[in-house]
Design an enzyme around this catalytic site. Structure first.
Site, PDB file in Angstrom:
ATOM      1  N   ASN A   9      -1.886  -8.693   8.766  1.00 50.95           N
ATOM      2  CA  ASN A   9      -1.393 -10.035   8.450  1.00 50.95           C
ATOM      3  C   ASN A   9       0.132  -9.964   8.425  1.00 50.95           C
ATOM      4  O   ASN A   9       0.708  -9.381   7.516  1.00 50.95           O
ATOM      5  CB  ASN A   9      -1.948 -10.452   7.075  1.00 50.95           C
ATOM      6  CG  ASN A   9      -1.358 -11.756   6.586  1.00 50.95           C
ATOM      7  OD1 ASN A   9      -0.678 -12.466   7.334  1.00 50.95           O
ATOM      8  ND2 ASN A   9      -1.606 -12.085   5.329  1.00 50.95           N
ATOM      9  N   TRP A  10       0.741 -10.561   9.433  1.00 47.44           N
ATOM     10  CA  TRP A  10       2.199 -10.455   9.564  1.00 47.44           C
ATOM     11  C   TRP A  10       2.948 -11.453   8.692  1.00 47.44           C
ATOM     12  O   TRP A  10       4.182 -11.439   8.659  1.00 47.44           O
ATOM     13  CB  TRP A  10       2.609 -10.634  11.036  1.00 47.44           C
ATOM     14  CG  TRP A  10       2.132  -9.527  11.918  1.00 47.44           C
ATOM     15  CD1 TRP A  10       1.469  -8.398  11.525  1.00 47.44           C
ATOM     16  CD2 TRP A  10       2.298  -9.430  13.343  1.00 47.44           C
ATOM     17  NE1 TRP A  10       1.219  -7.608  12.626  1.00 47.44           N
ATOM     18  CE2 TRP A  10       1.706  -8.214  13.744  1.00 47.44           C
ATOM     19  CE3 TRP A  10       2.879 -10.253  14.311  1.00 47.44           C
ATOM     20  CZ2 TRP A  10       1.690  -7.799  15.070  1.00 47.44           C
ATOM     21  CZ3 TRP A  10       2.857  -9.853  15.631  1.00 47.44           C
ATOM     22  CH2 TRP A  10       2.269  -8.633  16.007  1.00 47.44           C
ATOM     23  N   LYS A  11       2.213 -12.341   8.026  1.00 50.58           N
ATOM     24  CA  LYS A  11       2.841 -13.331   7.134  1.00 50.58           C
ATOM     25  C   LYS A  11       3.999 -14.021   7.861  1.00 50.58           C
ATOM     26  O   LYS A  11       3.910 -14.237   9.066  1.00 50.58           O
ATOM     27  CB  LYS A  11       3.269 -12.651   5.834  1.00 50.58           C
ATOM     28  CG  LYS A  11       2.095 -11.877   5.198  1.00 50.58           C
ATOM     29  CD  LYS A  11       2.339 -11.374   3.812  1.00 50.58           C
ATOM     30  CE  LYS A  11       1.098 -10.642   3.315  1.00 50.58           C
ATOM     31  NZ  LYS A  11       1.216 -10.202   1.935  1.00 50.58           N
ATOM     32  N   HIS A  95      -5.887 -16.950   1.765  1.00 49.12           N
ATOM     33  CA  HIS A  95      -5.035 -15.835   1.305  1.00 49.12           C
ATOM     34  C   HIS A  95      -4.423 -16.206  -0.046  1.00 49.12           C
ATOM     35  O   HIS A  95      -4.094 -17.372  -0.294  1.00 49.12           O
ATOM     36  CB  HIS A  95      -3.939 -15.554   2.340  1.00 49.12           C
ATOM     37  CG  HIS A  95      -3.207 -14.289   2.045  1.00 49.12           C
ATOM     38  ND1 HIS A  95      -2.195 -14.232   1.122  1.00 49.12           N
ATOM     39  CD2 HIS A  95      -3.380 -13.029   2.520  1.00 49.12           C
ATOM     40  CE1 HIS A  95      -1.762 -12.973   1.049  1.00 49.12           C
ATOM     41  NE2 HIS A  95      -2.460 -12.231   1.890  1.00 49.12           N
ATOM     42  N   GLU A  97      -1.553 -15.936  -1.178  1.00 48.35           N
ATOM     43  CA  GLU A  97      -0.249 -16.628  -1.098  1.00 48.35           C
ATOM     44  C   GLU A  97      -0.446 -18.114  -0.823  1.00 48.35           C
ATOM     45  O   GLU A  97       0.328 -18.948  -1.290  1.00 48.35           O
ATOM     46  CB  GLU A  97       0.617 -15.955  -0.026  1.00 48.35           C
ATOM     47  CG  GLU A  97       1.132 -14.612  -0.526  1.00 48.35           C
ATOM     48  CD  GLU A  97       1.311 -13.548   0.537  1.00 48.35           C
ATOM     49  OE1 GLU A  97       1.381 -13.895   1.731  1.00 48.35           O
ATOM     50  OE2 GLU A  97       1.386 -12.364   0.171  1.00 48.35           O
ATOM     51  N   GLU A 167      -8.521  -8.903  -1.937  1.00 45.60           N
ATOM     52  CA  GLU A 167      -7.116  -8.531  -2.110  1.00 45.60           C
ATOM     53  C   GLU A 167      -6.689  -8.812  -3.549  1.00 45.60           C
ATOM     54  O   GLU A 167      -6.366  -9.966  -3.887  1.00 45.60           O
ATOM     55  CB  GLU A 167      -6.234  -9.357  -1.164  1.00 45.60           C
ATOM     56  CG  GLU A 167      -6.542  -9.159   0.296  1.00 45.60           C
ATOM     57  CD  GLU A 167      -5.336  -9.496   1.175  1.00 45.60           C
ATOM     58  OE1 GLU A 167      -4.920  -8.621   1.924  1.00 45.60           O
ATOM     59  OE2 GLU A 167      -4.811 -10.617   1.075  1.00 45.60           O
ATOM     60  N   GLY A 173       1.918  -6.313  -1.776  1.00 44.20           N
ATOM     61  CA  GLY A 173       3.357  -6.185  -1.627  1.00 44.20           C
ATOM     62  C   GLY A 173       4.031  -5.467  -2.785  1.00 44.20           C
ATOM     63  O   GLY A 173       5.252  -5.489  -2.908  1.00 44.20           O
ATOM     64  N   SER A 213      -1.286  -3.321  -0.345  1.00 43.82           N
ATOM     65  CA  SER A 213      -0.539  -2.062  -0.211  1.00 43.82           C
ATOM     66  C   SER A 213      -1.319  -0.960   0.504  1.00 43.82           C
ATOM     67  O   SER A 213      -1.221   0.201   0.137  1.00 43.82           O
ATOM     68  CB  SER A 213      -0.051  -1.588  -1.584  1.00 43.82           C
ATOM     69  OG  SER A 213       0.842  -2.552  -2.137  1.00 43.82           O
ATOM     70  N   GLY A 234      -0.675  -5.887   5.080  1.00 40.19           N
ATOM     71  CA  GLY A 234       0.526  -6.713   5.189  1.00 40.19           C
ATOM     72  C   GLY A 234       1.684  -5.884   5.716  1.00 40.19           C
ATOM     73  O   GLY A 234       1.807  -5.630   6.917  1.00 40.19           O
ATOM     74  N   GLY A 235       2.535  -5.420   4.819  1.00 42.01           N
ATOM     75  CA  GLY A 235       3.767  -4.719   5.181  1.00 42.01           C
ATOM     76  C   GLY A 235       3.605  -3.627   6.228  1.00 42.01           C
ATOM     77  O   GLY A 235       4.376  -3.563   7.193  1.00 42.01           O
TER      78      GLY A 235
HETATM   79  P1  13P Z   1       0.638  -5.693   1.635  1.00 43.90           P
HETATM   80  O1  13P Z   1      -0.137  -4.727   2.509  1.00 43.90           O
HETATM   81  O2  13P Z   1       2.055  -5.860   2.050  1.00 43.90           O
HETATM   82  O3  13P Z   1       0.476  -5.364   0.180  1.00 43.90           O
HETATM   83  O4  13P Z   1      -0.035  -7.141   1.852  1.00 43.90           O
HETATM   84  C1  13P Z   1      -1.407  -7.269   1.728  1.00 43.90           C
HETATM   85  C2  13P Z   1      -1.801  -8.623   2.191  1.00 43.90           C
HETATM   86  O5  13P Z   1      -1.522  -9.611   1.533  1.00 43.90           O
HETATM   87  C3  13P Z   1      -2.514  -8.739   3.460  1.00 43.90           C
HETATM   88  O6  13P Z   1      -3.027 -10.009   3.631  1.00 43.90           O
END
Ligand code: 13P
Length: 252
Positions: A9-11, A95, A97, A167, A173, A213, A234-235
């Protein structure tokens, strides 16, 4: 056997050029990962160009959100059939967020997931508790409410197109991954809940991804858990080498 899914997920990161260059770098690195479903989720504006770049590869395309109507006067929204048109096979729904910053509720998650499935997309439906909820022992009740609400009214057939992502919000993050045992405990709970709400064969088949993470150095331990069927990253999905290393968790 449940085929693992490793989704990135590149957000809100990467221009079109950066997204295309990332997948061009990624493709050869993951070409041999045939036993894993690999998915990337760029921003809306990059989808179509990334779809072109992914043509003929084993990397699939996802959007990060969708609306539930097919068309109409809904300024700013994107319909599932348009995501399909842009080359997506998947869409992430609910998600944390989106729940936290954009007012997503279990009811809107449910409508979005239904619309995505009707349009022929696979929906990655996200659930997860906050730190305060975990610390006050509400994890299981929060997850139960989110799963029950988010997946309400689904037919058994729809489950072919549903992937669940657990999640924990406190692990997103933050660099603070849930331990293998903490994640497994919730994954097992979700699978039992699906068996109770739907049936055992759906529960046995549905893929449940862990997100929060995930990195190359912790993916193997997570993936060794019996109820963890993949990762939503994510990251560490923003760079081709770290995402490819996660996708190759079997070889680590
Ligand atoms: P991180 O891997 O950066 O913690 O993000 C997880 C995430 O929200 C994937 O959707």
């Amino acid at each position: 056997m449940r085929r693992p899914v490793i989704a990135g997920n590149w957000k809100l990161f990467k221009t079109i050029a950066e997204a295309v260059s990332m997948v061009n770098e990624l493709k050869p690195l993951v070409a041999k990962c045939q036993d894993v479903e690999i998915v990337v989720a760029p921003v809306f504006t990059a989808l179509s160009r990334v779809a072109d770049a992914l043509a003929g590869s084993n990397v699939k395309l996802s959007a990060q959100d969708c609306y539930w109507e097919e068309e109409g006067a809904f300024t700013g929204e994107v319909a599932p059939k348009l995501l399909k048109d842009a080359g997506c096979g998947y869409v992430i729904v609910g998600h944390s967020e989106r729940r936290q910053y954009f007012g997503e509720t279990d009811q809107t998650v449910n409508k979005k997931a239904k619309a995505a499935i009707a349009a022929g997309l696979n929906a990655i439906v996200c659930v997860g508790e906050s730190l305060a909820e975990r610390e006050s022992d509400k994890t299981f009740s929060v997850i139960e409410t989110q799963i029950q609400g988010g997946l309400s009214g689904f037919s058994a057939d729809a489950f072919d197109q549903i992937v669940i992502a657990y999640e924990p919000v406190w692990a997103i993050g933050t660099g603070k991954t849930a331990s293998d045992a903490q994640a497994q405990e919730v994954h097992a709970f979700i699978r039992q809940l699906i068996a109770r709400l739907f049936n055992q064969s759906i529960a046995d088949a549905v893929r449940i991804l862990y997100g929060g993470s995930v990195k190359p150095d912790n993916v193997k331990g997570l993936m060794a858990q019996p109820d963890i069927d993949g990762a939503l990253v994510g990251g560490a999905s923003l760079k081709a080498d770290s995402f490819a290393a996660i996708a190759a968790f079997n070889a680590l």
